[in-house]
Design an enzyme around this catalytic site. Structure first.
Site, PDB file in Angstrom:
ATOM      1  N   ASP A  80       0.657  -1.144  -0.084  1.00 29.83           N
ATOM      2  CA  ASP A  80       0.043   0.136  -0.056  1.00 29.83           C
ATOM      3  C   ASP A  80       1.153   1.206   0.000  1.00 29.83           C
ATOM      4  OD1 ASP A  80       0.440  -0.524   2.735  1.00 29.83           O
ATOM      5  OD2 ASP A  80      -0.663   0.961   3.716  1.00 29.83           O
ATOM      6  N   GLU A 173      -0.040  -0.855   5.801  1.00 27.82           N
ATOM      7  CA  GLU A 173       1.266  -0.653   6.369  1.00 27.82           C
ATOM      8  C   GLU A 173       0.860   0.570   7.051  1.00 27.82           C
ATOM      9  OE1 GLU A 173       5.321   1.254   7.582  1.00 27.82           O
ATOM     10  OE2 GLU A 173       4.162   1.405   6.229  1.00 27.82           O
TER      11      GLU A 173
HETATM   12 ZN   LIG Z   1       6.430   1.515   3.877  1.00 24.39          ZN
END
Ligand SMILES: [Zn+2]
Length: 405
Positions: A80, A173
């Protein structure tokens, strides 16, 4: 596939995560890249390639014959990109043999050496920048591309002997949920590395210990004209508490291993108010002392206003992975040697934040973080050095080789 081609392909996927979403992964578009990666992993000849119900993709580079009993090691990166900046329609610009000067991103936007002095390190490198309208997504598609390129190399060069290697790609994340459902047992590695750092040589295995404090104040609102000896202004109580916290222990006055109290939000009025803090320190001892001190401040201010006015809710968020990594010094030693043999100078620096690796370390998978060659993450000035990225691939290959010795 070449590293550059692979990286440019991945940044073409819009994989922005969304902190407002309650789903996991937070956005469906991340699954598009995760699925494509699973397909590519199978095409490369990896085994045990699976995407689970949460979207985590895991796969295996099988051990060379006779190396099946070596400890399993893993490499992890996230797909992401940050919600802080547009991640759709990325138009990467490749600069061959960068001359060390200012970089024009578009008609209006120039990245200057004055503002970004670390650019001078990259003189002579091949750089990849944005066109100033989006982020680049080197965080962490550089890591994804490096891991995949390492995997392809190992699978086409059977003369390199190694144990079993596990690869993991994760969503979300950037919104702090990247390992919420990561199945450490299924991953099945003894150690792993997240490939999610920045500058060439970065090796990170120390991060903050972190806690969050929510302070709720129940005041007593009285008409200000008749308030004498009656009013408790909840906002004043917050001001009193804040005044007791050391001014030099704030983010804007700290660096390196210095921890802090950070006031991140105040809301409410005279009758009721809340203040939120985050508390950070690399040292567990100092971290515990900071939390204790805040409790003492609350007790002290309570003496002034009375019981029941202040409620403190203090919660630990994550811990320094150093405690979990240090019992396995070989994990760090091998990474250092792998870098040196790839012509990279290791830069061990404490992270002033947390990482997925820190949480994984406490879930039983010691997991330091390695550089990718990406810079200026989360914004339009993001760029990466292809020259450094190639060294990152070599570093990963060296880790695998050294581990099998
Ligand atoms: Zn990263």
């Amino acid at each position: 596939m070449e590293l550059k081609e692979r990286f440019l392909k991945y940044v073409g996927f819009d994989t922005q995560s969304n902190p407002e979403s309650e789903k996991f992964p937070s956005t469906d578009k991340q699954l598009v890249l995760l699925k494509a990666l699973a397909e590519e992993m199978k095409e490369l000849g990896m085994t045990e390639v699976e995407m689970d119900g949460y979207g985590y993709v895991m796969g295996t580079i099988p051990a060379s014959q006779g190396y099946e009993d070596k400890k399993v090691i893993g490499f992890i990166s996230h797909v992401d990109t940050s919600p802080d900046m547009n991640g759709a329609n990325v138009h990467p610009q490749v600069i061959e043999k960068y001359d060390g000067g200012d970089i024009r991103l578009n008609e209006e936007l120039t990245m200057t050496v004055k503002e970004f002095p670390e650019l001078s390190f990259f003189k002579g490198h091949t750089l990849i920048t944005t066109d100033g309208t989006s982020l680049l997504g080197a965080d962490d598609k550089a890591g994804v591309a490096e891991i995949m390129t390492m995997a392809e190399y190992l699978l086409t060069h059977p003369e390199i002997k190694h144990g079993k290697i596990r690869i993991g790609f994760t969503p979300d994340e950037e919104i702090g949920r990247g390992v919420d459902f990561f199945d450490v047992k299924r991953f099945g590695a003894a150690f792993a590395y997240t490939v999610d750092g920045g500058f060439e040589g970065e090796l990170e295995y120390e991060n903050f210990n972190a806690a969050g404090a929510k302070i709720l104040i129940q005041g007593r609102n009285i008409h200000p004209g008749y308030a004498k000896d009656k009013m408790i202004n909840a906002l004043q109580v917050i001001a009193d508490i804040h005044a007791q916290l050391p001014a030099w222990e704030r983010p804007e006055h700290t660096e390196g291993y210095e921890g802090f109290y950070h006031l991140i939000g105040v809301s409410g009025g005279v009758e009721r108010a809340t203040a939120e803090y985050i508390i950070r320190d690399h040292s567990r001892e100092k971290f515990e002392a900071k939390k204790r001190y805040l409790q003492e401040v609350v007790a002290f201010i309570t003496k002034k206003y009375g019981e029941g006015v202040i409620t403190l809710d203090l919660k630990d968020q994550y811990y320094n992975m150093r405690e979990m990594v240090e019992p396995h010094p070989e994990v760090i030693d091998i990474a250092m040697r792998a870098m040196e043999e790839a012509g990279v100078t290791p830069l061990v620096r404490p992270i002033r934040g947390g990482t997925d690796g820190a949480r994984l370390s406490y879930m039983g998978l010691p997991c330091p973080n390695l550089f990718t060659g990406g810079m200026n993450f989360h914004g339009k000035y993001e760029y990466c050095s292809l020259t450094t990225m190639k060294k990152a691939v070599r570093t990963l290959l060296n880790i695998v080789k050294i581990w099998a010795e």
